[in-house]
Design a protein around this motif. Structure first.
Motif, PDB file in Angstrom:
ATOM      1  N   VAL A  88       0.865  -1.456  -0.135  1.00 43.17           N
ATOM      2  CA  VAL A  88       0.079  -0.069   0.010  1.00 43.17           C
ATOM      3  C   VAL A  88       0.880   0.774   0.287  1.00 43.17           C
ATOM      4  O   VAL A  88       1.794   1.455   0.953  1.00 43.17           O
ATOM      5  N   ALA A  89       0.581   2.389  -1.031  1.00 35.01           N
ATOM      6  CA  ALA A  89       1.444   3.467  -1.454  1.00 35.01           C
ATOM      7  C   ALA A  89       0.498   4.433  -1.209  1.00 35.01           C
ATOM      8  O   ALA A  89      -0.525   4.733  -1.157  1.00 35.01           O
ATOM      9  N   VAL A 107     -10.137   0.804   8.737  1.00 35.14           N
ATOM     10  CA  VAL A 107     -11.703   1.346   9.113  1.00 35.14           C
ATOM     11  C   VAL A 107     -12.556   1.382   8.057  1.00 35.14           C
ATOM     12  O   VAL A 107     -13.663   0.196   8.413  1.00 35.14           O
ATOM     13  N   VAL A 108     -12.467   1.876   7.094  1.00 30.50           N
ATOM     14  CA  VAL A 108     -13.246   1.374   5.995  1.00 30.50           C
ATOM     15  C   VAL A 108     -13.715   0.191   5.166  1.00 30.50           C
ATOM     16  O   VAL A 108     -14.324  -0.158   4.756  1.00 30.50           O
ATOM     17  N   LEU A 109     -12.099  -0.365   5.471  1.00 31.16           N
ATOM     18  CA  LEU A 109     -12.656  -2.051   5.038  1.00 31.16           C
ATOM     19  C   LEU A 109     -13.016  -2.998   5.669  1.00 31.16           C
ATOM     20  O   LEU A 109     -13.598  -3.541   5.097  1.00 31.16           O
ATOM     21  N   TRP A 110     -13.094  -2.874   7.026  1.00 32.27           N
ATOM     22  CA  TRP A 110     -13.378  -3.210   7.614  1.00 32.27           C
ATOM     23  C   TRP A 110     -14.699  -3.787   8.734  1.00 32.27           C
ATOM     24  O   TRP A 110     -15.112  -4.462   9.097  1.00 32.27           O
ATOM     25  N   LEU A 111     -14.896  -2.244   9.034  1.00 31.67           N
ATOM     26  CA  LEU A 111     -16.256  -2.243   9.865  1.00 31.67           C
ATOM     27  C   LEU A 111     -17.245  -2.186   9.395  1.00 31.67           C
ATOM     28  O   LEU A 111     -17.827  -2.816   9.956  1.00 31.67           O
ATOM     29  N   PRO A 112     -17.707  -1.515   8.255  1.00 35.81           N
ATOM     30  CA  PRO A 112     -19.173  -2.218   7.589  1.00 35.81           C
ATOM     31  C   PRO A 112     -18.838  -3.236   7.698  1.00 35.81           C
ATOM     32  O   PRO A 112     -20.464  -4.307   7.950  1.00 35.81           O
ATOM     33  N   ASP A 141      -9.001   2.933   0.169  1.00 39.73           N
ATOM     34  CA  ASP A 141      -8.141   3.246  -0.422  1.00 39.73           C
ATOM     35  C   ASP A 141      -8.389   4.495  -0.966  1.00 39.73           C
ATOM     36  O   ASP A 141      -8.062   5.776  -0.696  1.00 39.73           O
ATOM     37  N   LYS A 142      -9.762   4.913  -1.699  1.00 40.32           N
ATOM     38  CA  LYS A 142      -9.800   6.679  -2.019  1.00 40.32           C
ATOM     39  C   LYS A 142     -10.094   6.987  -0.327  1.00 40.32           C
ATOM     40  O   LYS A 142      -9.347   8.005  -0.411  1.00 40.32           O
ATOM     41  N   ALA A 143     -10.779   6.581   0.706  1.00 42.07           N
ATOM     42  CA  ALA A 143     -11.459   7.319   2.062  1.00 42.07           C
ATOM     43  C   ALA A 143      -9.139   7.688   2.218  1.00 42.07           C
ATOM     44  O   ALA A 143      -8.754   8.722   2.895  1.00 42.07           O
TER      45      ALA A 143
END
Length: 153
Positions: A88-89, A107-112, A141-143
């Motif tokens: 990841v960069a 958080v955006v990846l896993w929480l939902p 990635d966008k977040a």
């Protein structure tokens, strides 16, 4: 940009690295009691007032978000990404994400996925990765303003 199939495989590896210990940790919290008794749905252990279910849910969130945050912050690579020769960069300069970006991404990846949408959320992320041009960014990635790149030469 990293190959989509490799990204999926890396995510499966990372999921297993966290999920297998959680499966063992879940036994004392009684998360399997409803499943093995045949009463209700799998998700009912959270909604039926089972305090152990809520505690386990918090532990799972901390485990998944923590693993991803710490690994990405350290080197830009989770173990799955390292195995698949990706990292990841930061989108703007290619550097390793700082703590804030790593945490936002995790958080955006896993929480939902862990709270409400275990089947729908990964599918939505995959769709974003498949249709996003030119960087193949998922919502996570966008977040965080990150991108997954190949480290193979």
């Amino acid at each position: 940009m990293a190959d989509t199939a490799k990204r999926i495989l890396a995510r499966v590896v990372d999921w297993l690295i966290v999920a297998i210990p959680l499966l063992i940790i879940g036994i004392p919290f009684g998360i399997y009691n409803r499943v093995t008794s045949g009463d209700g749905d799998f998700g009912d252990w959270v909604t039926d007032g089972n305090a152990g279910g809520w505690v386990f849910q918090v532990i799972a969130i901390i485990a998944f978000v923590g693993y991803d945050t710490l690994m990405v912050r350290k080197s830009g690579q989770t173990l799955g990404k390292k195995l698949m020769k990706m990292r990841v960069a930061m989108l703007n300069d290619g550097s390793t994400p700082d703590t804030g970006s790593s945490l936002t991404r995790a958080v955006v990846l896993w929480l939902p996925q862990l709270i409400c949408c275990p089947c729908l959320w990964p599918l939505l992320l995959l769709i974003f990765i498949l249709v996003d041009k030119p960087y193949k960014q998922g919502l996570h990635d966008k977040a965080a303003k990150t991108v997954v790149v190949s480290t193979a030469t």
